[in-house]
Write an enzyme that holds these catalytic residues in place. Structure first.
Site, short mmCIF file in Angstrom:
data_model
loop_
_atom_site.label_atom_id
_atom_site.label_comp_id
_atom_site.label_asym_id
_atom_site.label_seq_id
_atom_site.Cartn_x
_atom_site.Cartn_y
_atom_site.Cartn_z
N CYS A 73 1.16 -0.75 -0.41
CA CYS A 73 -0.28 -0.06 -0.01
C CYS A 73 0.88 0.72 0.43
O CYS A 73 1.92 1.55 0.94
CB CYS A 73 -1.01 0.19 0.77
SG CYS A 73 -1.75 1.62 1.53
N CYS A 197 -5.47 5.97 -3.08
CA CYS A 197 -4.92 5.21 -3.33
C CYS A 197 -3.62 5.73 -4.03
O CYS A 197 -3.34 5.70 -4.86
CB CYS A 197 -5.60 3.67 -3.78
SG CYS A 197 -4.63 1.97 -4.17
#
Length: 259
Positions: A73, A197
């Site tokens: 991530c 994101c």
């Protein structure tokens, strides 16, 4: 048993941060991760991150999606750098390990600069592009991001025959001008839209660089629902390198929770 945590967010992408250098929380179960990330019955977050000690690195980023699955991530990694810096276990420049390998990062002017891995392969055989920036991403080019139903479209792609087994993140992007674009993302593991994101923003910038046939060094400004970030890269005949994801990472609150 009380678990101390800190909540961080990077452009609206939020994470439960846990200092696990002692190894005390090595055996957090998937169900516990899911409960802690639940926005009604837990703390609430897109993911949970354990900061571990590991030889040869300043720390390890052990990232879990809100459903308990693991991945890399980008925004979570940037928040990990800020968290580690606040803990005093890392200076302004750090070297850490994540599920997709080693990363360098540094903090400057309240922005976290994260060095991403090189990207040599990109599927451009259709009008939509597919590539991996630590996590797999599907990039859809559209003229209207604001009204785009990213959840319905994201589920359609993510659960299609081609991607349903391993899953894929789905991004809709619209170029605003020569150096900027807006984006919305459906994330696997969260199974919903997130406000930002990091790996998706990076993937979208590289896809746009490929689509626009950018040569050499370039930087895109990116507008997500949770805030603005930027992506720097160098495009060569062999792919993309010297890729940097740049943006804020901020403490939201601290607390303890019974697990």
């Amino acid at each position: 048993m009380n678990l101390p945590f800190e909540k961080y967010q990077g452009a609206g992408n939020d994470f439960i941060m846990i200092d696990n250098r002692s190894g005390e929380w090595n055996k957090l179960s998937v169900s516990t991760v899911q409960k802690l990330c639940d926005r009604r019955f837990g703390i609430g977050a897109d993911g949970l991150i354990l900061i571990n000690s590991i030889p040869g690195f300043d720390f390890e980023v052990d990232y879990y999606n809100s459903d308990g699955s693991k991945s890399f991530c980008g925004n979570g990694a940037r928040c990990s750098v800020a968290f580690a810096h606040a803990l005093g276990i890392a200076k302004d420049t750090v070297f850490f390990l994540a599920i997709d390998g080693a990363h360098n990062a540094f903090i400057k002017d309240n922005q976290v600069f994260l060095h991403m891995n090189d990207v040599a392969d990109m599927d451009t055989s259709a009008k939509d592009f597919v590539l991996n920036t630590g996590s797999p991403h599907f990039i859809h080019f559209t003229e209207n991001v604001a009204d785009f139903d990213i959840v319905a479209y994201g589920k359609q792609i993510r659960y299609s025959e081609r991607y349903k087994q391993e899953g894929i993140n789905v991004n809709a992007i619209h170029q605003l001008d020569e150096q900027s674009f807006e984006i919305r993302t459906y994330e696997r593991g969260v199974e919903d839209e997130t406000l930002s994101c990091g790996t998706g923003i990076t993937a979208a910038a590289l896809a746009l660089g490929e689509k626009n046939n950018i040569k050499g060094a370039f930087e895109y400004q990116v507008i997500s629902r949770g805030g603005s970030l930027s992506v720097r890269f160098v495009r060569t005949d062999s792919g993309f390198n010297n890729i940097w994801l740049i943006g804020p990472a901020e403490l939201v609150f601290k607390g303890t929770v019974d697990v």
